[in-house]
Design an enzyme around this catalytic site. Structure first.
Site, PDB file in Angstrom:
ATOM      1  N   GLN A  21       0.807  -1.225   0.000  1.00 35.92           N
ATOM      2  CA  GLN A  21       0.000   0.000   0.000  1.00 35.92           C
ATOM      3  C   GLN A  21       0.839   1.273   0.000  1.00 35.92           C
ATOM      4  O   GLN A  21       0.337   2.331  -0.338  1.00 35.92           O
ATOM      5  CB  GLN A  21      -0.934   0.018   1.223  1.00 35.92           C
ATOM      6  CG  GLN A  21      -2.021  -1.035   1.150  1.00 35.92           C
ATOM      7  CD  GLN A  21      -2.987  -0.925   2.327  1.00 35.92           C
ATOM      8  OE1 GLN A  21      -2.686  -1.391   3.412  1.00 35.92           O
ATOM      9  NE2 GLN A  21      -4.134  -0.318   2.110  1.00 35.92           N
ATOM     10  N   ARG A  82       3.773   0.047  12.818  1.00 34.50           N
ATOM     11  CA  ARG A  82       3.424  -1.263  12.279  1.00 34.50           C
ATOM     12  C   ARG A  82       3.557  -1.213  10.759  1.00 34.50           C
ATOM     13  O   ARG A  82       2.912  -0.401  10.099  1.00 34.50           O
ATOM     14  CB  ARG A  82       1.988  -1.641  12.661  1.00 34.50           C
ATOM     15  CG  ARG A  82       1.588  -2.947  12.027  1.00 34.50           C
ATOM     16  CD  ARG A  82       0.164  -3.396  12.280  1.00 34.50           C
ATOM     17  NE  ARG A  82      -0.085  -4.535  11.419  1.00 34.50           N
ATOM     18  CZ  ARG A  82      -1.189  -4.771  10.735  1.00 34.50           C
ATOM     19  NH1 ARG A  82      -2.205  -3.945  10.835  1.00 34.50           N
ATOM     20  NH2 ARG A  82      -1.291  -5.826   9.950  1.00 34.50           N
ATOM     21  N   HIS A 128       0.925  -9.307   4.266  1.00 34.24           N
ATOM     22  CA  HIS A 128      -0.222  -8.411   4.097  1.00 34.24           C
ATOM     23  C   HIS A 128      -0.595  -8.456   2.612  1.00 34.24           C
ATOM     24  O   HIS A 128      -0.481  -7.477   1.883  1.00 34.24           O
ATOM     25  CB  HIS A 128       0.123  -6.997   4.574  1.00 34.24           C
ATOM     26  CG  HIS A 128      -1.072  -6.153   4.920  1.00 34.24           C
ATOM     27  ND1 HIS A 128      -1.197  -5.491   6.127  1.00 34.24           N
ATOM     28  CD2 HIS A 128      -2.196  -5.846   4.223  1.00 34.24           C
ATOM     29  CE1 HIS A 128      -2.349  -4.810   6.149  1.00 34.24           C
ATOM     30  NE2 HIS A 128      -2.970  -5.006   4.994  1.00 34.24           N
ATOM     31  N   ASN A 174      -1.959 -10.739   8.083  1.00 30.41           N
ATOM     32  CA  ASN A 174      -2.975  -9.717   8.237  1.00 30.41           C
ATOM     33  C   ASN A 174      -4.270 -10.197   7.587  1.00 30.41           C
ATOM     34  O   ASN A 174      -4.296 -10.488   6.380  1.00 30.41           O
ATOM     35  CB  ASN A 174      -2.544  -8.418   7.533  1.00 30.41           C
ATOM     36  CG  ASN A 174      -3.575  -7.314   7.702  1.00 30.41           C
ATOM     37  OD1 ASN A 174      -3.680  -6.728   8.769  1.00 30.41           O
ATOM     38  ND2 ASN A 174      -4.357  -7.039   6.653  1.00 30.41           N
ATOM     39  N   GLU A 175      -5.305 -10.339   8.373  1.00 29.57           N
ATOM     40  CA  GLU A 175      -6.660 -10.577   7.882  1.00 29.57           C
ATOM     41  C   GLU A 175      -6.806 -11.711   6.869  1.00 29.57           C
ATOM     42  O   GLU A 175      -7.105 -11.476   5.693  1.00 29.57           O
ATOM     43  CB  GLU A 175      -7.218  -9.284   7.276  1.00 29.57           C
ATOM     44  CG  GLU A 175      -7.195  -8.109   8.232  1.00 29.57           C
ATOM     45  CD  GLU A 175      -7.899  -6.876   7.685  1.00 29.57           C
ATOM     46  OE1 GLU A 175      -8.237  -6.857   6.484  1.00 29.57           O
ATOM     47  OE2 GLU A 175      -8.125  -5.932   8.454  1.00 29.57           O
ATOM     48  N   ASN A 304      -7.964  -6.058  13.980  1.00 28.07           N
ATOM     49  CA  ASN A 304      -8.253  -4.952  13.067  1.00 28.07           C
ATOM     50  C   ASN A 304      -9.756  -4.763  13.059  1.00 28.07           C
ATOM     51  O   ASN A 304     -10.500  -5.728  12.816  1.00 28.07           O
ATOM     52  CB  ASN A 304      -7.846  -5.294  11.623  1.00 28.07           C
ATOM     53  CG  ASN A 304      -6.350  -5.216  11.404  1.00 28.07           C
ATOM     54  OD1 ASN A 304      -5.590  -4.910  12.309  1.00 28.07           O
ATOM     55  ND2 ASN A 304      -5.927  -5.503  10.178  1.00 28.07           N
ATOM     56  N   TYR A 306     -13.110  -1.787  12.231  1.00 35.93           N
ATOM     57  CA  TYR A 306     -13.470  -0.485  11.687  1.00 35.93           C
ATOM     58  C   TYR A 306     -14.882  -0.042  12.067  1.00 35.93           C
ATOM     59  O   TYR A 306     -15.142   1.126  12.227  1.00 35.93           O
ATOM     60  CB  TYR A 306     -13.314  -0.502  10.155  1.00 35.93           C
ATOM     61  CG  TYR A 306     -11.858  -0.483   9.718  1.00 35.93           C
ATOM     62  CD1 TYR A 306     -11.249   0.712   9.353  1.00 35.93           C
ATOM     63  CD2 TYR A 306     -11.074  -1.628   9.705  1.00 35.93           C
ATOM     64  CE1 TYR A 306      -9.912   0.768   8.979  1.00 35.93           C
ATOM     65  CE2 TYR A 306      -9.731  -1.586   9.341  1.00 35.93           C
ATOM     66  CZ  TYR A 306      -9.158  -0.391   8.973  1.00 35.93           C
ATOM     67  OH  TYR A 306      -7.833  -0.331   8.617  1.00 35.93           O
ATOM     68  N   GLU A 371      -5.183  -2.146  13.739  1.00 39.97           N
ATOM     69  CA  GLU A 371      -5.679  -1.218  12.707  1.00 39.97           C
ATOM     70  C   GLU A 371      -7.044  -0.691  13.089  1.00 39.97           C
ATOM     71  O   GLU A 371      -7.851  -1.414  13.681  1.00 39.97           O
ATOM     72  CB  GLU A 371      -5.870  -1.939  11.368  1.00 39.97           C
ATOM     73  CG  GLU A 371      -4.837  -1.681  10.330  1.00 39.97           C
ATOM     74  CD  GLU A 371      -5.157  -2.451   9.060  1.00 39.97           C
ATOM     75  OE1 GLU A 371      -6.250  -2.280   8.511  1.00 39.97           O
ATOM     76  OE2 GLU A 371      -4.287  -3.238   8.629  1.00 39.97           O
ATOM     77  N   GLU A 438      -5.487   1.997  -1.628  1.00 42.53           N
ATOM     78  CA  GLU A 438      -6.567   1.311  -0.922  1.00 42.53           C
ATOM     79  C   GLU A 438      -7.035   0.090  -1.728  1.00 42.53           C
ATOM     80  O   GLU A 438      -8.197  -0.057  -2.051  1.00 42.53           O
ATOM     81  CB  GLU A 438      -7.695   2.304  -0.634  1.00 42.53           C
ATOM     82  CG  GLU A 438      -8.725   1.877   0.388  1.00 42.53           C
ATOM     83  CD  GLU A 438      -8.155   1.186   1.609  1.00 42.53           C
ATOM     84  OE1 GLU A 438      -7.230   1.715   2.225  1.00 42.53           O
ATOM     85  OE2 GLU A 438      -8.633   0.096   1.924  1.00 42.53           O
ATOM     86  N   TRP A 439      -6.072  -0.756  -2.088  1.00 42.88           N
ATOM     87  CA  TRP A 439      -6.336  -2.005  -2.793  1.00 42.88           C
ATOM     88  C   TRP A 439      -7.218  -1.748  -4.016  1.00 42.88           C
ATOM     89  O   TRP A 439      -6.964  -0.817  -4.771  1.00 42.88           O
ATOM     90  CB  TRP A 439      -6.922  -3.053  -1.824  1.00 42.88           C
ATOM     91  CG  TRP A 439      -6.034  -3.227  -0.618  1.00 42.88           C
ATOM     92  CD1 TRP A 439      -6.281  -2.789   0.645  1.00 42.88           C
ATOM     93  CD2 TRP A 439      -4.723  -3.827  -0.569  1.00 42.88           C
ATOM     94  NE1 TRP A 439      -5.225  -3.096   1.477  1.00 42.88           N
ATOM     95  CE2 TRP A 439      -4.268  -3.735   0.777  1.00 42.88           C
ATOM     96  CE3 TRP A 439      -3.888  -4.468  -1.492  1.00 42.88           C
ATOM     97  CZ2 TRP A 439      -3.027  -4.232   1.187  1.00 42.88           C
ATOM     98  CZ3 TRP A 439      -2.661  -4.957  -1.079  1.00 42.88           C
ATOM     99  CH2 TRP A 439      -2.257  -4.836   0.239  1.00 42.88           C
TER     100      TRP A 439
HETATM  101  C1  BGC Z   1      -6.638  -3.776   5.656  1.00 47.35           C
HETATM  102  C2  BGC Z   1      -5.958  -2.526   5.157  1.00 47.35           C
HETATM  103  C3  BGC Z   1      -6.976  -1.639   4.470  1.00 47.35           C
HETATM  104  C4  BGC Z   1      -8.072  -1.281   5.458  1.00 47.35           C
HETATM  105  C5  BGC Z   1      -9.129  -0.296   4.977  1.00 47.35           C
HETATM  106  C6  BGC Z   1      -7.995  -3.547   6.261  1.00 47.35           C
HETATM  107  O1  BGC Z   1      -8.838  -4.562   5.892  1.00 47.35           O
HETATM  108  O2  BGC Z   1      -5.792  -4.512   6.499  1.00 47.35           O
HETATM  109  O3  BGC Z   1      -4.892  -2.890   4.330  1.00 47.35           O
HETATM  110  O4  BGC Z   1      -6.381  -0.496   3.932  1.00 47.35           O
HETATM  111  O5  BGC Z   1      -8.717  -2.449   5.861  1.00 47.35           O
HETATM  112  O6  BGC Z   1      -9.915  -0.841   3.978  1.00 47.35           O
END
Ligand code: BGC
Length: 486
Positions: A21, A82, A128, A174-175, A304, A306, A371, A438-439
């Site tokens: 990223q 990180r 990741h 990661n995830e 992680n 959100y 995260e 952002e992927w």
């Molecule tokens: C990921 C990040 C990503 C973020 C926001 C997470 O799932 O680990 O790489 O940028 O979400 O979408």
């Protein structure tokens, strides 16, 4: 008055990034660095795969700007960083018998040394999402457990040997949910497969790869190097839509499919029953040897998270959510939190506290929050009226105003504080996020507390960076001083 805070003196806080990223400074630079292609290089070349057509090889140029970036983090007050190591940067073809790229090792050695010089604790992710493309072409990558596990384990071993004298915090993955579902179920991420059988195979391979690398570290490196290792899972709180038994059960099933899929085998020794019932034979079995390897393979829980969803039992066609219906509305018709620039993300701070309590009581491990962040639309167009001199990133009086993100972090850090101070959970870190690739969404949506100008690669801190670091500097207990002030 002295405020005695419940956030321990060794609490880690700072920014989280991933190699794919942020590292790329351009196609030529990437080639010269000796990095092999990852599955994301090919994915970016697929028409339409990345919303704005941007490419993983040109993101934030951290490869060249890592010193400035680390100085910036330090100047903002972080005490940890990180980041992830790119597997194809250190072993371009990825395999256990393939050559190592010394330039890649040098780069991460430099990043680690720079962190330590600036008083930042390096917190390192081994995977990741950037699988070496050569391994995908050789045997299908994560689809072939017997081939990928030895390759990943050798890569992990190389990292422990090379960096483990200075890195004391390791994350194997990661995830994995995203690797399995977004990469192999919904074709949203590299390698872009759509299937309802592959994700469960991929998830299984990742678990076994995690266990092999972690046990190698715990048995052979930890006794000498003294660090710790674990896995980071994505998981948002699933709030039952109301208190009917069906909706409560559905919310648990959603947690099983999102978190339990990986956490239950690692910490509790089996896949969740609800997954076994729905997936039947498609969910692989563990051998006794695999179960023994998985047991105690993650010394902490890496989290992680959100947002929060309300969950209804009404049957959807989303098998990856256990056929539940995910929503944001409440029975009274209102929403559980304000929306962000992305449809899946709303600001629900109380959900964080519930999630942390759930994870801690179910898995009984210390939690590192690895995260968390908030996306605002239109930040890419911001103009600022002053110029940064190179190497003078620490001038933060003119931060970009990102009030929505400050609001999000205000709520989430407060929830975190309550989880530590009131609920007495063992939580040891918190990492926010910088603008980056952002992927599949490309460079458009911004999660950063530091703005990146993708033309010039200039960095500008936003108010939220200052908010976050001030919060932790105020709330993390300072090491006790002696009576003569030293
Ligand atoms: C990921 C990040 C990503 C973020 C926001 C997470 O799932 O680990 O790489 O940028 O979400 O979408």
């Amino acid at each position: 008055m002295t405020i005695t805070s419940g956030l321990p003196a060794d609490f880690l806080y700072g920014f989280a990034t991933a190699a794919a990223q942020i590292e790329g400074g351009g196609a030529e630079e990437e080639k010269a660095s000796g990095r092999g292609d990852s599955i994301w290089d090919r994915f970016c070349e697929k028409p339409g795969a990345i919303v704005d057509g941007s490419h993983v090889n040109r993101t934030c140029n951290h490869l060249a700007l890592y010193k400035e970036d680390i100085a910036l983090m330090k100047s903002l007050g972080a005490n940890a960083y990180r980041f992830s190591i790119s597997w194809p940067r250190v072993i371009p073809l990825g395999g256990k018998d393939d050559p190592v790229n010394q330039k890649g090792l040098d780069f991460y050695n430099n990043v680690i040394d720079e962190c330590l010089k600036n008083g930042l604790t390096p917190f390192v992710t081994l995977y990741h999402w950037d699988l070496p493309l050569a391994l995908f072409d050789r045997y299908g990558g994560w689809l072939d457990k017997d081939s990928v596990v030895p390759d990943y384990t050798r890569y992990a071993k190389l990292c422990f040997e090379t960096f483990g004298d200075r890195v004391k915090h390791w994350l194997t993955f990661n995830e994995p949910w995203c690797v399995a579902v977004l990469g192999h179920g919904q074709a949203a991420f590299a390698p872009g497969h759509k299937s309802n059988t592959e994700p469960w195979i991929v998830g299984h391979s990742v678990l076994i790869a995690h266990a092999n690398a972690a046990k190698l570290y715990i048995n052979e490196f930890k006794p000498i190097q003294g660090g710790s290792i674990g896995i980071t899972l994505n998981g948002d709180w699933a709030e039952p839509f109301d208190d009917t038994p069906e909706n409560i059960k559905a919310a648990q099933r959603k947690m099983d499919f999102a978190v339990g899929w990986f956490a239950d085998p690692i910490y509790l020794g089996a896949y969740p029953q609800s997954m076994k019932e729905i997936l039947g034979d498609r969910l692989p079995d563990f051998t006794d040897e695999e179960l023994a390897l998985l047991k105690d393979s993650s010394e902490f829980y890496g989290c992680n998270t959100y947002t929060t969803n309300t969950i209804k039992a009404i049957r959807s066609d989303d098998e990856f959510a256990g056929f539940t219906t995910m929503a944001f509305d409440k029975p009274d018709g209102s929403f559980i939190g304000p929306k962000s620039a992305l449809g899946w993300l709303r600001d629900v701070p109380w959900g964080l506290r519930k999630l942390l309590n759930y994870l801690y009581s179910r898995y009984e491990k210390p939690i590192y929050m690895t995260e968390n962040g908030w996306c605002i639309g239109g930040e890419g167009n911001l103009r600022y009226s002053y110029v940064f001199n190179e190497m003078k990133w620490h001038r933060i009086d003119g931060c970009i105003d990102d009030e929505g993100r400050v609001q999000f972090y205000r709520g989430y850090t407060n929830a975190l504080k309550e989880a530590i101070e009131i609920d007495r959970l063992d939580i040891r870190s918190y990492f926010g996020f910088c603008d980056n690739f952002e992927w599949a969404s490309g460079l458009g949506p911004r999660f950063g507390s530091v703005h990146v100008n993708y033309e010039t690669f200039e960095r500008t801190p936003k108010d939220s960076a200052k908010f976050l670091m001030d919060f932790f500097n105020k709330n993390v207990a300072q090491p006790k001083s002696t009576s003569n002030g030293h």
